[in-house]
Scaffold this motif. Sequence first.
Motif, mmCIF file in Angstrom:
data_model
loop_
_atom_site.group_PDB
_atom_site.id
_atom_site.type_symbol
_atom_site.label_atom_id
_atom_site.label_comp_id
_atom_site.label_asym_id
_atom_site.label_seq_id
_atom_site.Cartn_x
_atom_site.Cartn_y
_atom_site.Cartn_z
ATOM 1 N N ARG A 40 -10.051 5.337 -1.573
ATOM 2 C CA ARG A 40 -10.428 4.038 -0.397
ATOM 3 C C ARG A 40 -9.689 2.758 -0.705
ATOM 4 N NH1 ARG A 40 -16.636 4.964 -1.311
ATOM 5 N NH2 ARG A 40 -16.992 6.944 -0.168
ATOM 6 N N ARG A 41 -9.057 2.650 -1.897
ATOM 7 C CA ARG A 41 -8.231 1.458 -1.889
ATOM 8 C C ARG A 41 -6.727 1.397 -2.366
ATOM 9 N NH1 ARG A 41 -12.481 -0.692 -6.053
ATOM 10 N NH2 ARG A 41 -14.357 0.393 -5.161
ATOM 11 N N VAL A 42 -6.373 2.601 -3.143
ATOM 12 C CA VAL A 42 -5.006 2.890 -3.317
ATOM 13 C C VAL A 42 -4.144 3.063 -2.115
ATOM 14 C CG1 VAL A 42 -3.503 4.172 -4.565
ATOM 15 C CG2 VAL A 42 -5.406 3.348 -5.722
ATOM 16 N N ALA A 43 -4.582 4.102 -1.349
ATOM 17 C CA ALA A 43 -3.759 4.534 -0.001
ATOM 18 C C ALA A 43 -3.633 3.309 0.839
ATOM 19 C CB ALA A 43 -4.689 5.707 0.818
ATOM 20 N N GLY A 44 -2.592 3.251 1.656
ATOM 21 C CA GLY A 44 -2.298 2.151 2.419
ATOM 22 C C GLY A 44 -0.990 1.331 1.769
ATOM 23 N N HIS A 79 8.196 2.979 -0.927
ATOM 24 C CA HIS A 79 8.338 1.552 -0.675
ATOM 25 C C HIS A 79 7.222 0.673 -1.020
ATOM 26 C CE1 HIS A 79 12.485 2.281 0.081
ATOM 27 N NE2 HIS A 79 12.285 2.863 0.867
ATOM 28 N N GLN A 80 6.469 0.286 -0.176
ATOM 29 C CA GLN A 80 5.173 -0.458 -0.547
ATOM 30 C C GLN A 80 3.933 0.288 0.105
ATOM 31 O OE1 GLN A 80 6.348 -4.285 1.207
ATOM 32 N NE2 GLN A 80 6.385 -5.111 -0.765
ATOM 33 N N ASP A 81 4.175 1.581 0.479
ATOM 34 C CA ASP A 81 3.198 2.348 1.237
ATOM 35 C C ASP A 81 2.819 3.481 0.237
ATOM 36 O OD1 ASP A 81 2.857 1.057 3.738
ATOM 37 O OD2 ASP A 81 4.866 2.071 4.369
ATOM 38 N N VAL A 82 1.557 3.679 0.066
ATOM 39 C CA VAL A 82 1.080 4.718 -0.932
ATOM 40 C C VAL A 82 0.156 5.674 -0.112
ATOM 41 C CG1 VAL A 82 -0.454 5.127 -3.024
ATOM 42 C CG2 VAL A 82 1.032 3.098 -2.870
ATOM 43 N N ARG A 83 0.646 6.871 -0.292
ATOM 44 C CA ARG A 83 -0.358 7.979 0.392
ATOM 45 C C ARG A 83 -1.081 8.929 -0.779
ATOM 46 N NH1 ARG A 83 3.243 11.435 2.737
ATOM 47 N NH2 ARG A 83 2.889 12.936 1.266
ATOM 48 N N LEU A 103 4.459 4.561 -14.533
ATOM 49 C CA LEU A 103 2.981 4.152 -14.939
ATOM 50 C C LEU A 103 2.613 2.614 -14.902
ATOM 51 C CD1 LEU A 103 0.727 5.147 -16.810
ATOM 52 C CD2 LEU A 103 2.073 4.528 -18.715
ATOM 53 N N LEU A 104 3.761 1.829 -15.107
ATOM 54 C CA LEU A 104 3.562 0.610 -14.825
ATOM 55 C C LEU A 104 3.087 -0.075 -13.305
ATOM 56 C CD1 LEU A 104 6.659 -0.811 -17.024
ATOM 57 C CD2 LEU A 104 4.330 -0.663 -17.791
ATOM 58 N N THR A 105 3.579 0.870 -12.286
ATOM 59 C CA THR A 105 3.179 0.658 -11.009
ATOM 60 C C THR A 105 1.470 0.776 -11.019
ATOM 61 O OG1 THR A 105 5.024 1.686 -10.464
ATOM 62 C CG2 THR A 105 3.223 1.542 -8.559
ATOM 63 N N LEU A 106 0.734 1.439 -11.899
ATOM 64 C CA LEU A 106 -0.543 1.349 -11.943
ATOM 65 C C LEU A 106 -1.339 0.276 -11.786
ATOM 66 C CD1 LEU A 106 -1.126 4.695 -13.763
ATOM 67 C CD2 LEU A 106 -1.123 4.395 -11.395
ATOM 68 N N ARG A 107 -0.568 -0.699 -12.887
ATOM 69 C CA ARG A 107 -1.062 -2.007 -13.025
ATOM 70 C C ARG A 107 -1.300 -3.061 -11.612
ATOM 71 N NH1 ARG A 107 -4.293 -4.377 -15.804
ATOM 72 N NH2 ARG A 107 -3.350 -6.431 -16.013
ATOM 73 N N ARG A 108 -0.395 -2.534 -10.516
ATOM 74 C CA ARG A 108 -0.588 -3.338 -9.338
ATOM 75 C C ARG A 108 -1.298 -2.525 -8.513
ATOM 76 N NH1 ARG A 108 4.655 -6.673 -8.575
ATOM 77 N NH2 ARG A 108 5.783 -6.560 -10.501
ATOM 78 N N LEU A 109 -1.608 -1.303 -8.552
ATOM 79 C CA LEU A 109 -2.578 -0.566 -7.890
ATOM 80 C C LEU A 109 -3.907 -0.525 -8.084
ATOM 81 C CD1 LEU A 109 -0.508 2.819 -7.248
ATOM 82 C CD2 LEU A 109 -0.771 0.904 -5.496
#
Length: 124
Positions: free
Chosen positions: A10-14, A46-50, A97-103
């Motif tokens: 619900r929150r990561v996608a987008g 880039h800044q989009d997550v599927r 892995l560090l990207t997870l802190r932002r997601l």
Amino acid sequence: MGASAEHLARRVAGHHPELPESTSGTLRFDLREGARTEHWYLTIDHQDVRVDRSAEEAELVVRADREVFDRLAEGRLHPAAALLRNDLTVKGNLRLLLTLRRLFPGPPGARHPRETACGLAGPR
């Protein structure tokens, strides 16, 4: 649905403007619960997550018990700390892995450093 699965679905996608525009890659989460493993696949462009349910190969594969992922998703556990304590294992591109802190959210009650600094400086 556990906190991690709900957060991913619900929150990561987008769109995530907090991610650097150059961020791209694929991550797969393998969430273990007893003898069962659930797979979640993230594609960052880039800044989009599927977010998909898939066991495909990814640039980074993160494996842990569901309880560990729930703590990550709730902001109660930092991904690097979990890695250092062997609460999760990773294979592949650790930069992702560090990207997870932002997601994932920060710890409960946490404030952005700018908000804290502005509060200390007082009104202008």
